[in-house]
Write an enzyme that holds these catalytic residues in place. Sequence first.
Site, short mmCIF file in Angstrom:
data_model
loop_
_atom_site.label_atom_id
_atom_site.label_comp_id
_atom_site.label_asym_id
_atom_site.label_seq_id
_atom_site.Cartn_x
_atom_site.Cartn_y
_atom_site.Cartn_z
N ASP A 256 5.63 19.43 -41.28
CA ASP A 256 5.26 19.44 -42.71
C ASP A 256 6.48 19.30 -43.61
OD1 ASP A 256 5.06 23.08 -43.26
OD2 ASP A 256 6.51 21.80 -42.18
N GLY B 261 -0.14 25.38 -38.01
CA GLY B 261 0.27 24.32 -38.93
C GLY B 261 0.50 24.83 -40.33
N ARG B 262 0.32 26.17 -40.49
CA ARG B 262 0.47 26.80 -41.80
C ARG B 262 -0.43 26.06 -42.80
NH1 ARG B 262 5.23 30.13 -43.45
NH2 ARG B 262 6.35 29.26 -41.68
N ASP C 131 11.35 23.91 -44.19
CA ASP C 131 11.77 23.68 -45.58
C ASP C 131 12.20 24.96 -46.28
OD1 ASP C 131 8.87 24.08 -45.28
OD2 ASP C 131 8.85 24.06 -47.46
N ARG D 97 13.21 36.00 -40.32
CA ARG D 97 13.03 35.75 -41.74
C ARG D 97 13.84 36.82 -42.47
NH1 ARG D 97 7.76 33.85 -39.48
NH2 ARG D 97 7.81 31.60 -39.82
N ASP E 134 5.14 22.52 -37.37
CA ASP E 134 4.12 22.11 -38.36
C ASP E 134 4.21 20.64 -38.75
OD1 ASP E 134 4.47 25.25 -40.21
OD2 ASP E 134 3.54 24.77 -38.28
N SER F 18 -22.66 19.32 -26.25
CA SER F 18 -21.66 20.33 -26.64
C SER F 18 -20.73 19.68 -27.66
CB SER F 18 -20.86 20.78 -25.42
OG SER F 18 -20.11 19.68 -24.91
N THR G 28 10.46 22.79 -36.76
CA THR G 28 9.20 23.51 -36.98
C THR G 28 8.09 22.75 -36.27
OG1 THR G 28 7.52 24.18 -38.60
CG2 THR G 28 8.85 22.27 -39.18
N GLY H 226 10.19 29.99 -38.41
CA GLY H 226 9.41 29.96 -37.17
C GLY H 226 10.15 29.14 -36.11
P1 ADP Z 1 10.79 27.88 -42.50
O1 ADP Z 1 12.24 27.53 -42.57
O2 ADP Z 1 10.21 27.70 -41.13
O3 ADP Z 1 10.00 27.24 -43.62
P2 ADP Z 1 10.62 30.38 -43.98
O4 ADP Z 1 9.92 29.73 -45.12
O5 ADP Z 1 10.12 31.66 -43.43
O6 ADP Z 1 10.70 29.47 -42.70
O7 ADP Z 1 12.16 30.59 -44.43
C1 ADP Z 1 13.07 31.15 -43.50
C2 ADP Z 1 14.16 31.90 -44.26
O8 ADP Z 1 14.83 31.02 -45.15
C3 ADP Z 1 13.60 33.00 -45.16
O9 ADP Z 1 13.36 34.18 -44.44
C4 ADP Z 1 14.76 33.17 -46.14
O10 ADP Z 1 15.80 33.93 -45.55
C5 ADP Z 1 15.24 31.73 -46.33
N1 ADP Z 1 14.58 31.14 -47.49
C6 ADP Z 1 13.33 30.62 -47.55
N2 ADP Z 1 13.07 30.17 -48.81
C7 ADP Z 1 14.19 30.45 -49.56
C8 ADP Z 1 14.56 30.27 -50.95
N3 ADP Z 1 13.72 29.67 -51.80
N4 ADP Z 1 15.80 30.68 -51.36
C9 ADP Z 1 16.65 31.25 -50.47
N5 ADP Z 1 16.38 31.47 -49.17
C10 ADP Z 1 15.16 31.07 -48.71
O1 F6P Z 2 5.75 27.54 -39.33
C1 F6P Z 2 5.45 27.62 -37.95
C2 F6P Z 2 4.30 28.57 -37.73
O2 F6P Z 2 3.98 28.59 -36.37
C3 F6P Z 2 3.05 28.22 -38.52
O3 F6P Z 2 2.32 27.13 -37.94
C4 F6P Z 2 2.32 29.54 -38.46
O4 F6P Z 2 1.35 29.69 -39.48
C5 F6P Z 2 3.47 30.53 -38.66
O5 F6P Z 2 4.63 29.90 -38.15
C6 F6P Z 2 3.28 31.85 -37.94
O6 F6P Z 2 4.36 32.68 -38.33
P1 F6P Z 2 4.74 33.97 -37.44
O7 F6P Z 2 5.38 33.48 -36.19
O8 F6P Z 2 5.72 34.73 -38.33
O9 F6P Z 2 3.47 34.70 -37.18
#
Ligand code: ADP
Ligand code: F6P
Length: 323
Positions: A130, A171-172, A103, A72, A128, A216, A126, A11
């Site tokens: 988090d 905030g997921r 993460d 992604r 979030d 309210s 991010t 994101g």
């Molecule tokens: P964020 O980095 O915001 O947490 P995502 O969880 O969507 O976002 O992860 C972004 C990209 O990172 C995923 O589309 C994938 O390409 C890669 N990724 C996420 N988790 C893994 C994993 N466990 N192993 C390898 N690549 C990963």
């Molecule tokens: O991780 C950032 C975030 O904005 C979260 O807070 C939310 O749930 C998610 O991404 C939304 O993902 P997308 O942009 O793929 O709809």
Amino acid sequence: MKRIGLLTSGGDSPGMNAAIRAVVRAATFNGLEVFGIERGYKGLIEGDIHPLGPRDVSGIINRGGTILHTARCKEFMEPEGRALAAANLEKHGIEGLVVIGGDGSYQGAAKLHAEFGIRCIGLPGTIDNDIGGTDYTIGFDTAINTAMEAIDRIRDTANSHDRIFFIEVMGRRSGYVAMISGIAGGAEDILLPEVETSVEMLIERLRTGQKRGKKSSIIIVAEGCEYGGAMVLAKRVSDQSEYKDNRVTVIGHLQRGGSPTAMDRVLASRMGVHAVEALIAGEAGKMVGVSGQQLQLRPLSDAWEQRTRFDMELLRVAHVLSV
Ligand code: ADP
Ligand code: F6P
């Protein structure tokens, strides 16, 4: 080290461009070449890679989003995809990689490092907030200010109509955005994934507030709450109580855009410089985090193994102030 790569993943968040700018400028300052990788790991697998110079990042510190785009990428979850990615880095002579993301992106970077020896440094990008290993993530401050401004606007009309508003924030699975924007917006109640609150308890609190003269109420609902969002919760309150005239606002992706605040711009700038200096110093498999005012390098795995919960004192403050 002569060449580094840079990508944004997952994101997007306000401040990512400030981080991109800082990495490119710090690399240039230290005599390194930088290659921008489009659309996160997807672009890395597809070889969508191009040089980035100091003038390519002019005028972006104040812009939301990411000039490198993000995506992604399911293929990167597989070893074959990561092998293609590593081969593309090799083809361009890229020795180090800065990954700006959450993460999930860090888990990918950790595998690139473990499986192919690619020296990766993560920047926490991010909204979030988090990610373990850092007090703040790039984009969080801007997102909570966007949410707070929305809450202020909603409060105007809620007061005019003596209404209850349910406002859903992002905030997921984390309640951090809800907690901070709720306190800043003076919300009467804040519902979090981290704290179980029944609909009956919420209705009781609304009644107590009414007895104290509240006409309210603003209820902040973190999107990761057990109820499945503000819409569902508002319907349940309406069905189960005398509070029928309520309304719902889902702030949504407004929290992901906008010009980053000074806090996010400075955090991103500091972290970008720190990431380049870490690569030059031979660091790898680390993330840049902030603790208090100090930047620190932490293992990438802290991002998901040391995930911090916000201080529950904040919950007490919100509860006391809603009297
Ligand atoms: P964020 O980095 O915001 O947490 P995502 O969880 O969507 O976002 O992860 C972004 C990209 O990172 C995923 O589309 C994938 O390409 C890669 N990724 C996420 N988790 C893994 C994993 N466990 N192993 C390898 N690549 C990963
Ligand atoms: O991780 C950032 C975030 O904005 C979260 O807070 C939310 O749930 C998610 O991404 C939304 O993902 P997308 O942009 O793929 O709809």
